[in-house]
Design a protein around this motif. Structure first.
Motif, short mmCIF file in Angstrom:
data_model
loop_
_atom_site.label_atom_id
_atom_site.label_comp_id
_atom_site.label_asym_id
_atom_site.label_seq_id
_atom_site.Cartn_x
_atom_site.Cartn_y
_atom_site.Cartn_z
N GLY A 1 0.83 -1.20 0.00
CA GLY A 1 0.00 0.00 0.00
C GLY A 1 0.87 1.25 0.00
O GLY A 1 2.02 1.23 0.39
N VAL A 2 0.28 2.33 -0.46
CA VAL A 2 0.99 3.60 -0.47
C VAL A 2 0.77 4.25 0.89
O VAL A 2 -0.30 4.76 1.18
N ASN A 3 1.78 4.17 1.74
CA ASN A 3 1.70 4.73 3.08
C ASN A 3 3.11 5.00 3.60
O ASN A 3 4.06 5.09 2.82
N LEU A 4 3.27 5.07 4.88
CA LEU A 4 4.54 5.42 5.50
C LEU A 4 5.64 4.39 5.22
O LEU A 4 6.82 4.74 5.19
N VAL A 5 5.30 3.13 4.99
CA VAL A 5 6.31 2.09 4.79
C VAL A 5 6.73 1.94 3.33
O VAL A 5 7.60 1.13 3.03
N THR A 6 6.14 2.70 2.43
CA THR A 6 6.44 2.55 1.01
C THR A 6 7.93 2.68 0.69
O THR A 6 8.48 1.83 -0.02
N PRO A 7 8.65 3.69 1.21
CA PRO A 7 10.08 3.78 0.89
C PRO A 7 10.89 2.58 1.38
O PRO A 7 11.72 2.03 0.64
N SER A 8 10.64 2.14 2.62
CA SER A 8 11.40 0.99 3.12
C SER A 8 10.99 -0.30 2.40
O SER A 8 11.82 -1.18 2.16
N ALA A 9 9.72 -0.42 2.03
CA ALA A 9 9.28 -1.59 1.28
C ALA A 9 9.91 -1.62 -0.11
O ALA A 9 10.26 -2.68 -0.63
N PHE A 10 10.09 -0.45 -0.71
CA PHE A 10 10.74 -0.37 -2.01
C PHE A 10 12.20 -0.84 -1.91
O PHE A 10 12.66 -1.65 -2.72
N ILE A 11 12.90 -0.36 -0.90
CA ILE A 11 14.30 -0.77 -0.70
C ILE A 11 14.37 -2.26 -0.38
O ILE A 11 15.24 -2.97 -0.89
N MET A 12 13.45 -2.75 0.44
CA MET A 12 13.43 -4.19 0.77
C MET A 12 13.16 -5.01 -0.49
O MET A 12 13.77 -6.06 -0.69
N GLY A 13 12.28 -4.54 -1.34
CA GLY A 13 12.00 -5.25 -2.59
C GLY A 13 13.20 -5.30 -3.51
O GLY A 13 13.48 -6.33 -4.12
N LEU A 14 13.92 -4.18 -3.61
CA LEU A 14 15.14 -4.18 -4.43
C LEU A 14 16.17 -5.14 -3.88
O LEU A 14 16.78 -5.93 -4.62
N GLY A 15 16.38 -5.07 -2.57
CA GLY A 15 17.35 -5.97 -1.94
C GLY A 15 16.96 -7.43 -2.09
O GLY A 15 17.81 -8.29 -2.37
N SER A 16 15.69 -7.71 -1.95
CA SER A 16 15.22 -9.09 -2.09
C SER A 16 15.38 -9.60 -3.51
O SER A 16 15.75 -10.76 -3.73
N SER A 17 15.13 -8.73 -4.47
CA SER A 17 15.29 -9.17 -5.87
C SER A 17 16.76 -9.42 -6.19
O SER A 17 17.09 -10.37 -6.92
N ILE A 18 17.66 -8.61 -5.63
CA ILE A 18 19.10 -8.85 -5.83
C ILE A 18 19.51 -10.16 -5.16
O ILE A 18 20.28 -10.94 -5.74
#
Length: 55
Positions: A7-24
């Motif tokens: 969801g678009v909320n307060l955790v969006t930036p950290s979720a984006f970074i977590m998603g990038l890290g997880s994909s790597i």
């Protein structure tokens, strides 16, 4: 996609970074399990920090 699934909320930036890290991690290891472990550790550390009043 990972960030949007949360969801678009307060955790969006950290979720984006977590998603990038997880994909790597997945790309380098060929397994989803390292990403699962990192996700669990992140959620656990967040829960501990929030339960102790640190924010």
């Amino acid at each position: 996609m990972f960030a949007l699934a949360h969801g678009v909320n307060l955790v969006t930036p950290s979720a984006f970074i977590m998603g990038l890290g997880s994909s790597i991690l997945y790309w380098r290891t060929g397994s989803i399990w390292p990403s699962v472990v990192v996700h669990m550790a992140f959620n656990t550390s967040t829960l501990i920090l929030l339960s102790t009043g640190w924010s």
